[in-house]
Scaffold this motif. Structure first.
Motif, mmCIF file in Angstrom:
data_model
loop_
_atom_site.group_PDB
_atom_site.id
_atom_site.type_symbol
_atom_site.label_atom_id
_atom_site.label_comp_id
_atom_site.label_asym_id
_atom_site.label_seq_id
_atom_site.Cartn_x
_atom_site.Cartn_y
_atom_site.Cartn_z
ATOM 1 N N VAL A 140 -14.241 -54.968 -56.619
ATOM 2 C CA VAL A 140 -13.330 -55.151 -55.487
ATOM 3 C C VAL A 140 -14.003 -54.579 -54.249
ATOM 4 C CG1 VAL A 140 -11.214 -55.152 -56.863
ATOM 5 C CG2 VAL A 140 -12.106 -52.999 -55.982
ATOM 6 N N PHE A 141 -13.534 -54.995 -53.081
ATOM 7 C CA PHE A 141 -14.206 -54.663 -51.832
ATOM 8 C C PHE A 141 -13.189 -54.127 -50.820
ATOM 9 C CE2 PHE A 141 -16.264 -58.070 -54.068
ATOM 10 C CZ PHE A 141 -17.598 -57.703 -54.087
ATOM 11 N N ARG A 142 -13.495 -52.999 -50.214
ATOM 12 C CA ARG A 142 -12.622 -52.407 -49.205
ATOM 13 C C ARG A 142 -13.455 -52.035 -47.973
ATOM 14 N NH1 ARG A 142 -7.997 -50.385 -52.213
ATOM 15 N NH2 ARG A 142 -7.652 -52.052 -53.751
ATOM 16 N N SER B 212 -14.269 -44.855 -44.065
ATOM 17 C CA SER B 212 -14.236 -43.440 -44.422
ATOM 18 C C SER B 212 -15.580 -42.968 -44.969
ATOM 19 C CB SER B 212 -13.141 -43.196 -45.458
ATOM 20 O OG SER B 212 -13.162 -41.861 -45.880
ATOM 21 N N PHE B 213 -15.898 -41.712 -44.702
ATOM 22 C CA PHE B 213 -17.117 -41.090 -45.231
ATOM 23 C C PHE B 213 -16.771 -39.983 -46.225
ATOM 24 C CE2 PHE B 213 -18.404 -42.982 -41.249
ATOM 25 C CZ PHE B 213 -19.656 -43.524 -41.530
ATOM 26 N N THR B 214 -15.570 -40.006 -46.794
ATOM 27 C CA THR B 214 -15.154 -38.948 -47.701
ATOM 28 C C THR B 214 -15.917 -39.044 -49.021
ATOM 29 O OG1 THR B 214 -13.384 -40.107 -48.884
ATOM 30 C CG2 THR B 214 -12.831 -39.170 -46.725
ATOM 31 N N SER B 215 -15.751 -38.021 -49.842
ATOM 32 C CA SER B 215 -16.463 -37.948 -51.115
ATOM 33 C C SER B 215 -15.864 -38.859 -52.180
ATOM 34 C CB SER B 215 -16.452 -36.504 -51.625
ATOM 35 O OG SER B 215 -15.119 -36.069 -51.838
ATOM 36 N N PHE C 26 -16.464 -51.239 -55.408
ATOM 37 C CA PHE C 26 -16.366 -50.473 -56.644
ATOM 38 C C PHE C 26 -15.798 -51.355 -57.749
ATOM 39 C CE2 PHE C 26 -12.471 -49.759 -54.243
ATOM 40 C CZ PHE C 26 -11.456 -49.884 -55.180
ATOM 41 N N THR C 27 -15.923 -50.889 -58.961
ATOM 42 C CA THR C 27 -15.339 -51.580 -60.099
ATOM 43 C C THR C 27 -13.879 -51.190 -60.215
ATOM 44 O OG1 THR C 27 -17.458 -51.563 -61.252
ATOM 45 C CG2 THR C 27 -15.509 -51.958 -62.586
ATOM 46 N N SER C 28 -13.048 -52.154 -60.537
ATOM 47 C CA SER C 28 -11.625 -51.878 -60.721
ATOM 48 C C SER C 28 -11.194 -52.313 -62.111
ATOM 49 C CB SER C 28 -10.797 -52.618 -59.662
ATOM 50 O OG SER C 28 -9.416 -52.338 -59.818
ATOM 51 N N TYR C 29 -10.369 -51.474 -62.745
ATOM 52 C CA TYR C 29 -9.730 -51.826 -64.012
ATOM 53 C C TYR C 29 -8.268 -52.143 -63.699
ATOM 54 C CZ TYR C 29 -13.683 -49.569 -66.456
ATOM 55 O OH TYR C 29 -14.924 -49.218 -66.914
ATOM 56 N N ARG D 259 -22.186 -48.101 -52.571
ATOM 57 C CA ARG D 259 -22.093 -48.854 -51.334
ATOM 58 C C ARG D 259 -21.085 -48.175 -50.419
ATOM 59 N NH1 ARG D 259 -26.272 -50.209 -52.324
ATOM 60 N NH2 ARG D 259 -27.106 -52.277 -52.839
ATOM 61 N N GLY D 260 -21.538 -47.859 -49.211
ATOM 62 C CA GLY D 260 -20.688 -47.216 -48.221
ATOM 63 C C GLY D 260 -20.982 -47.772 -46.841
ATOM 64 N N VAL D 261 -20.384 -47.165 -45.843
ATOM 65 C CA VAL D 261 -20.503 -47.668 -44.475
ATOM 66 C C VAL D 261 -21.965 -47.812 -44.064
ATOM 67 C CG1 VAL D 261 -19.910 -47.235 -42.061
ATOM 68 C CG2 VAL D 261 -18.281 -46.645 -43.865
ATOM 69 N N LYS D 262 -22.787 -46.855 -44.409
ATOM 70 C CA LYS D 262 -24.187 -46.870 -43.984
ATOM 71 C C LYS D 262 -25.171 -47.079 -45.138
ATOM 72 C CE LYS D 262 -23.547 -44.108 -39.795
ATOM 73 N NZ LYS D 262 -24.017 -42.941 -39.017
#
Length: 431
Positions: free
Chosen positions: A206-208, A212-215, A221-224, A424-427
């Motif tokens: 899934v894609f969002r 955010s740069f949080t931990s 990410f994979t979703s169940y 995968r993140g913003v940067k």
């Protein structure tokens, strides 16, 4: 592997792996070979002239094949070593490594640097363990679902309209029109209910578009996900999820409990069923007494951590369901309670973090249309979704959760980047 060598003392074997360490002691050299999560020591003496000379330029992290006889040696890793008679270099590593590879080095490279060289970082047995556990966890969940009548689906990841609202949405050009990367398989799980599938599960990306740069946030990410029909309330979904979580943690504890405790100092607790449950209103009241409050109708990260501490102290349980979230913080398709202010929904918290969101869905067409309008959603944009409910649809509900958040808690790791194969993140779009 040590047990296998115990049966082969005095016999010739062939082993292949990565060079973990090289020690030169004059007329004899020791090469520690890393094979999967274990290590075996090669003894290379001048008596075996060709083998001895073949490693004069050998570097750590090279891949080699060695043959020789197994010997018992208490001081060697695993209690055995191989007296090498022949060594072939299959792939020679550059001598200067971009990140430290020895797990004995206290100061590692920064997380960003390690992610740049992720394939090297994952060679460490401690990191590889995460993905071995993930394999067991996923297999246990899949076994539960398939053994209990669930059908696996694979929903499309290209959509003509958002699946979770317009926020956090990746828009792409799709020939002569716009399309969106799926934020969730939610609509299609419900389509399966309308199709009479009864119970379904999906494991997929899934894609969002979350800035955010949080931990604990990422952009892919994979979703169940699971969804089931003919439920009476969201409590039926919670009862089913408890069994799934129990099956996963039981399998992990049996297969990798000792390794996780040794490598990470985390003792896996297989949760007792049922899990504790409190309403959002009850949670807010407990938090107020503890002096932890926020203006949000939802739970803030601080509140999630605190309510878990409170409930663990009261019940001894690492998990807690928080139920009946306000209408304002839930999607239009969540069924509402009779008070009209709260929804038949829940979050499952685990040791301070939201692990799952679930709910009973609204299956009645007229009410669904009314709730979509109240949320300001244009009916034309979700026409295909609304059509699912025009021709009869059973009461249903389900939940979705990310395995990486579960893994964070299994290993007591604070950053989702550490438990993701390639984050995968913003940067970050590479490697």
């Amino acid at each position: 592997m040590a047990e296998d060598f115990g049966k082969k003392v005095g016999k010739s074997v062939v082993v292949k792996g990565w060079v973990d360490a090289i020690r030169d002691q004059g007329g004899i050299k020791f090469v520690v070979l890393r094979i999967e999560n274990e290590k075996i020591q090669l003894v290379v003496s001048k008596n075996h002239h060709d083998a001895y000379n073949s490693i004069k330029d050998l570097t750590c992290e090279s891949v080699i094949e060695a043959s020789g006889k197994v010997k018992a040696e208490n001081q060697a890793p695993g209690g055995f070593e191989i007296e090498a008679e022949e060594i072939k270099t299959l792939s020679l590593s550059s001598p200067i490594l971009p990140i430290p590879m020895s797990e004995k080095i206290e100061k590692e490279a920064s997380l960003d640097k390690r992610l740049d060289w992720r394939w090297l970082d994952l060679r460490k047995s401690k990191n590889k363990l995460i993905f071995q556990v993930w394999t067991t966890m996923e297999q246990a969940m899949r076994n539960y679902w398939t053994s209990n009548g669930y059908i696996q689906i694979h929903s499309p990841k290209l959509m003509s309209s958002p699946s979770e609202g317009s926020a956090e949405l990746f828009e792409i050009k799709y020939f002569d029109r716009k399309a969106y990367l799926a934020q969730s398989p939610q609509f299609y799980k419900q389509m399966a209910m309308a199709a009479g599938f009864g119970k379904v599960f999906e494991i997929g990306p899934v894609f969002r578009a979350n800035p955010s740069f949080t931990s604990r946030h990422d952009t892919e990410f994979t979703s169940y996900d699971m969804e089931l029909s003919y439920i009476d309330s969201h409590f039926d979904i919670m009862a089913e999820e408890e069994k799934v979580k129990h099956a996963a943690l039981d399998a992990i504890s049996k297969q990798y409990g000792e390794a996780i405790l040794e490598e990470y100092g985390r003792k896996i607790v297989v949760p007792k069923i049922p899990f504790p449950k409190i309403t959002m209103a009850e949670a807010k009241a407990k938090l107020k007494l503890a002096g932890v409050t926020s203006d949000k109708e939802d739970l803030s990260p601080e509140e999630e951590r605190e309510i878990c501490k409170i409930m663990k102290k009261e019940t001894g349980h690492e998990f807690v369901f928080v139920t009946d979230f306000p209408v304002n913080v839930r999607p239009f398709y969540h069924m509402r309670n009779q008070d009209g202010k709260t929804t038949k929904s829940y979050d499952l918290l685990w040791n301070g973090i939201e692990a799952t969101t679930g709910a009973q869905r609204e299956h009645r067409y007229d009410i669904l249309v009314k709730q979509a309008k109240e949320k300001g959603i244009g009916l034309e944009s979700i026409k295909f979704y609304l059509d699912f409910f025009k021709y009869g649809c059973p009461p249903h509900g389900g939940c979705g959760f990310g395995p990486t958040r579960m893994l964070m808690k299994i290993f007591d790791i604070e950053n989702v980047r550490e438990v993701t194969f390639l984050y995968r993140g913003v940067k970050r779009l590479e490697p």
